[in-house]
Design an enzyme around this catalytic site. Structure first.
Site, PDB file in Angstrom:
ATOM      1  N   VAL A  22      -1.906   1.732  17.048  1.00  0.00           N
ATOM      2  CA  VAL A  22      -1.926   0.439  17.729  1.00  0.00           C
ATOM      3  C   VAL A  22      -0.827   0.458  18.857  1.00  0.00           C
ATOM      4  O   VAL A  22      -1.287   0.154  20.112  1.00  0.00           O
ATOM      5  CB  VAL A  22      -1.959  -0.757  16.888  1.00  0.00           C
ATOM      6  CG1 VAL A  22      -1.663  -2.263  17.599  1.00  0.00           C
ATOM      7  CG2 VAL A  22      -3.253  -1.116  15.853  1.00  0.00           C
ATOM      8  N   ARG A  71       2.499 -11.746   0.802  1.00  0.00           N
ATOM      9  CA  ARG A  71       1.596 -12.816   0.403  1.00  0.00           C
ATOM     10  C   ARG A  71       2.054 -14.124   0.747  1.00  0.00           C
ATOM     11  O   ARG A  71       3.231 -14.419   0.299  1.00  0.00           O
ATOM     12  CB  ARG A  71       1.053 -12.528  -1.078  1.00  0.00           C
ATOM     13  CG  ARG A  71       0.370 -11.163  -1.379  1.00  0.00           C
ATOM     14  CD  ARG A  71      -0.283 -11.059  -2.621  1.00  0.00           C
ATOM     15  NE  ARG A  71      -1.380  -9.928  -2.595  1.00  0.00           N
ATOM     16  CZ  ARG A  71      -0.970  -8.670  -3.060  1.00  0.00           C
ATOM     17  NH1 ARG A  71       0.455  -8.669  -3.722  1.00  0.00           N
ATOM     18  NH2 ARG A  71      -1.747  -7.514  -3.136  1.00  0.00           N
ATOM     19  N   ASP A 102      -9.486  -7.806   1.616  1.00  0.00           N
ATOM     20  CA  ASP A 102     -10.370  -8.932   1.844  1.00  0.00           C
ATOM     21  C   ASP A 102      -9.558 -10.339   1.987  1.00  0.00           C
ATOM     22  O   ASP A 102     -10.124 -10.881   2.971  1.00  0.00           O
ATOM     23  CB  ASP A 102     -11.288  -9.132   0.792  1.00  0.00           C
ATOM     24  CG  ASP A 102     -12.492  -8.269   0.455  1.00  0.00           C
ATOM     25  OD1 ASP A 102     -12.885  -7.622   1.525  1.00  0.00           O
ATOM     26  OD2 ASP A 102     -13.168  -7.994  -0.576  1.00  0.00           O
ATOM     27  N   GLY A 103      -8.595 -10.490   1.267  1.00  0.00           N
ATOM     28  CA  GLY A 103      -7.820 -11.893   1.606  1.00  0.00           C
ATOM     29  C   GLY A 103      -7.227 -11.920   3.150  1.00  0.00           C
ATOM     30  O   GLY A 103      -7.432 -12.930   3.438  1.00  0.00           O
ATOM     31  N   ILE A 125      -5.168   0.370  -1.240  1.00  0.00           N
ATOM     32  CA  ILE A 125      -5.452   1.794  -1.959  1.00  0.00           C
ATOM     33  C   ILE A 125      -6.729   1.606  -2.980  1.00  0.00           C
ATOM     34  O   ILE A 125      -7.439   2.606  -3.361  1.00  0.00           O
ATOM     35  CB  ILE A 125      -4.298   2.279  -3.157  1.00  0.00           C
ATOM     36  CG1 ILE A 125      -4.153   1.022  -4.205  1.00  0.00           C
ATOM     37  CG2 ILE A 125      -3.123   2.649  -2.351  1.00  0.00           C
ATOM     38  CD1 ILE A 125      -3.029   1.267  -5.155  1.00  0.00           C
ATOM     39  N   ASP A 126      -7.196   0.289  -2.882  1.00  0.00           N
ATOM     40  CA  ASP A 126      -8.422   0.013  -3.922  1.00  0.00           C
ATOM     41  C   ASP A 126      -9.654   0.505  -3.668  1.00  0.00           C
ATOM     42  O   ASP A 126     -10.386   0.498  -4.662  1.00  0.00           O
ATOM     43  CB  ASP A 126      -8.198  -1.477  -4.325  1.00  0.00           C
ATOM     44  CG  ASP A 126      -7.143  -1.808  -4.954  1.00  0.00           C
ATOM     45  OD1 ASP A 126      -6.323  -1.055  -5.695  1.00  0.00           O
ATOM     46  OD2 ASP A 126      -6.478  -3.036  -4.801  1.00  0.00           O
ATOM     47  N   LYS A 210     -14.617  20.283 -33.923  1.00  0.00           N
ATOM     48  CA  LYS A 210     -14.670  21.720 -33.442  1.00  0.00           C
ATOM     49  C   LYS A 210     -13.383  22.523 -33.290  1.00  0.00           C
ATOM     50  O   LYS A 210     -13.350  23.446 -33.896  1.00  0.00           O
ATOM     51  CB  LYS A 210     -15.434  21.547 -32.227  1.00  0.00           C
ATOM     52  CG  LYS A 210     -16.924  22.030 -32.230  1.00  0.00           C
ATOM     53  CD  LYS A 210     -17.122  22.017 -30.562  1.00  0.00           C
ATOM     54  CE  LYS A 210     -18.343  22.774 -30.415  1.00  0.00           C
ATOM     55  NZ  LYS A 210     -18.642  22.909 -29.126  1.00  0.00           N
TER      56      LYS A 210
END
Ligand code: ADP
Length: 328
Positions: A22, A71, A102-103, A125-126, A210
């Site tokens: 940017v 936040r 999204d938030g 990262i999600d 096994k």
């Protein structure tokens, strides 16, 4: 024209590449670029300063975000956002790039409605944003998870243990799924890719019957109410011959750090360039994504109404690569 940029929500590797792109694109176009520190909180507190080419020198290779992130739940209140708009206007900033999840897109949409054109870039990262195939930071995080699984495998093998590994991902299982597929594990369990518990126990039982020295790795994603780390460890202890030789570990915050991988860098740079171009065209309330390797942009309202689905092709790989109990 003066463009601002902020990073918001959980940090992710590659956010710095978006900032870098940017600032450089603004410079090429003769636009002044301003950094807003600490996300929307910094916007409300007027933590705003010009960003020069020197400020972004070398950041393209560094994890985290030089603008820091935060936040601010109160940003949903119009009076709080009004203060942010006043600060932007006082600094002569006409438009904003918001890097976050999204938030953060919701905040960008609300600011656009209040007269400040905003463009959202998917920084998390999600990989939980429906309007892009991949989010900035996802592949760097997957590589860290891959390394983590391989490290845990060494000790599981040495002690003939079953180790359950929990990854991040918020409510999206992609980090667990991609990490597991790239590492050759016994099972992966996410919300979108559940497996029957009895089948899992049968799988682990057969493997151990096994070969009594066999080890096993099970990968799960966080925040899945149907499959939580400590519960699953207890159940595997009680329902398989691994008995007391079961451990659980969460990979934790190491997953968020690290220098961005090439894919994240290039994608973030492409998205950063597009964000400035959209703002120059006078567009706002849009978010940028990657679709079939093309950079695209959507109206934020449309983007947030999209439902995210796990890629069926990827989920299928897990089923092909991991043997079920009948095949063992
Ligand atoms: P992410 O952006 O990673 O999804 P959050 O959901 O925590 O992370 O959102 C980041 C920030 O975006 C919030 O702390 C808040 O400041 C802002 N935000 C979230 N939802 C809204 C909303 N509905 N309206 C305005 N701002 C919002």
């Amino acid at each position: 024209m003066r463009i601002g940029i902020l990073t918001s929500g959980g940090d992710s590797p590659g956010m710095n590449d978006a900032i870098y792109a940017v600032v450089k694109t603004c410079y090429k176009r003769g636009i002044e670029c301003y950094g807003i520190y600490n996300g929307y909180r910094g916007l409300v507190r007027n933590q705003i300063a010009p960003l020069s080419l020197e400020d972004v020198h070398g950041i393209e290779s560094k994890g985290g975000t030089i603008l820091r992130s935060a936040r601010l739940p109160e940003f949903k209140e119009v009076e709080v956002r009004q203060k942010a708009v006043e600060n932007l206007k006082a600094n002569g900033i006409d438009a904003l790039v918001v890097v976050g999840g999204d938030g953060s897109y919701m905040g960008a949409l609300r600011l656009t409605e209040m007269g400040i054109n905003c463009i959202g870039l998917p920084g998390t990262i999600d990989n939980d944003i429906a309007s892009t195939d991949f989010t900035i930071g996802f592949f760097t995080c997957t590589e860290t998870i891959q390394k983590g699984i391989e490290l845990v495998k060494d000790t599981a093998r040495s002690h003939s243990r079953c180790i359950v590994i929990e990854t991040m991902g918020n409510k999206c299982g992609d980090l667990a799924l991609f990490g597991a597929i790239s590492c050759g594990v016994d099972a992966v369990i996410t919300r979108e890719h559940p497996i029957d518990e009895e089948e899992l126990f049968a799988r682990l039982t057969k493997k151990r019957e096994k070969n009594p020295d066999a080890y096993a790795i099970v990968v799960i994603s966080e925040k899945n109410p149907d499959c939580q780390l400590n519960d699953l460890v207890e159940k595997i202890k009680q329902n398989t011959p691994f008995g007391q030789h079961v451990r659980g570990t969460s990979l934790g915050f190491v997953q968020r750090g690290g220098n961005p991988c090439t894919f994240d860098r290039i994608m973030a740079i492409r998205m950063g360039v597009r964000a400035v171009e959209l703002l120059v065209e006078g567009k706002g309330g849009r978010c940028v994504g990657l679709r079939k390797n093309a950079i695209v942009d959507y109206d934020i309202v449309e983007a947030l109404s999209k439902e995210r689905h796990v890629d069926p092709d990827i989920a299928r790989l897990a089923d092909i690569l991991m043997y079920n109990s009948k095949e063992l």
